[in-house]
Scaffold this motif. Sequence first.
Motif, PDB file in Angstrom:
ATOM      1  N   SER A 168       0.832  -1.206   0.000  1.00 20.84           N
ATOM      2  CA  SER A 168       0.000   0.000   0.000  1.00 20.84           C
ATOM      3  C   SER A 168       0.864   1.253   0.000  1.00 20.84           C
ATOM      4  N   TYR A 215      -7.709   2.693  -5.952  1.00 24.31           N
ATOM      5  CA  TYR A 215      -7.899   1.296  -5.556  1.00 24.31           C
ATOM      6  C   TYR A 215      -8.102   0.408  -6.783  1.00 24.31           C
ATOM      7  N   ILE A 243      -4.244   0.233   5.928  1.00 22.26           N
ATOM      8  CA  ILE A 243      -5.186   0.188   4.815  1.00 22.26           C
ATOM      9  C   ILE A 243      -6.342  -0.770   5.077  1.00 22.26           C
ATOM     10  N   ARG A 273      -8.511  -0.631   7.230  1.00 25.40           N
ATOM     11  CA  ARG A 273      -9.754   0.087   7.568  1.00 25.40           C
ATOM     12  C   ARG A 273     -10.549   0.451   6.305  1.00 25.40           C
ATOM     13  N   ASP A 274      -9.893   0.371   5.135  1.00 27.36           N
ATOM     14  CA  ASP A 274     -10.579   0.595   3.864  1.00 27.36           C
ATOM     15  C   ASP A 274     -10.740  -0.710   3.086  1.00 27.36           C
ATOM     16  N   SER A 275     -10.796  -1.825   3.811  1.00 30.14           N
ATOM     17  CA  SER A 275     -10.789  -3.132   3.155  1.00 30.14           C
ATOM     18  C   SER A 275     -11.958  -3.333   2.196  1.00 30.14           C
ATOM     19  N   ASP A 276     -13.081  -2.657   2.446  1.00 32.81           N
ATOM     20  CA  ASP A 276     -14.244  -2.828   1.579  1.00 32.81           C
ATOM     21  C   ASP A 276     -13.991  -2.300   0.167  1.00 32.81           C
ATOM     22  N   LYS A 277     -12.926  -1.527   0.001  1.00 31.50           N
ATOM     23  CA  LYS A 277     -12.615  -0.962  -1.312  1.00 31.50           C
ATOM     24  C   LYS A 277     -11.804  -1.909  -2.187  1.00 31.50           C
TER      25      LYS A 277
END
Length: 252
Positions: free
Chosen positions: A171, A181, A210, A212-216
Amino acid sequence: MKPVLGIDFGGSSIKGALVDVAEGRLASERARIVTPNPATPARVADVMAQMVDSFADEIGDGPVGVAIPAVVQHGTTRSAANIDPAWIDLDAQQLLTDRLGRASILVNDADAAGMCEAKYGAAVGQEGVVLMSTLGTGIGSALISGGRLVPNTEFGHIEMNGGDAEQQASSGRKDVLGLSYEEWLPLIEQYFQTVEQLLWPDLIVVGGGISRDSDKFLPHMNLRTRIVPAQHLNDAGVIGAAWVAHHHPDGL
């Protein structure tokens, strides 16, 4: 049971907090001090001593767990990722024990995060092989088989496209190149597909900032292995270091 102080030493900051090792959670607010530049052993030890002093009343003469971005063999740091090269081949565990005036148990930072997730997080109760992957400036790894850690794996440095994987897919590299992304996804997907062919894990847990943005990005990967975000995010290193200090006072 007294809380245990966990410290996570990174290239940009040194974070510490009291940890309830029975529950696997922070028992205090997290302290954060900017990592000195250069991050020499003596300067870092002084910062950690300052942190220990701030928690001295709560921990008494108890041990301190320290997660460090280095391979750690029997208390000796064998590498130095984004920290001063003076750490290489240093008996760092003894240095910190002497400076902090208490038992100081060192553990690789990805291994600390992996043990946190195995004991208290996303990998609790998982059978078989778990790969913890911490995505940041580089790619850290922790391999856990049957609940037991195989310490000091360096799967971020596997070969990919003729070069070092973390130099292409971390990242941190995403940020340097300014990739979206969508643009980064094929690189990190290729990395995990390559790891799958080598390890055949039953579960991959993704940590690092990163996560915390795993849904992306995680739901869009074409993998055969179930892949999930770490539950403890950036607290995993602190919690895992404290767990190691409590359960493995002689180190891993």
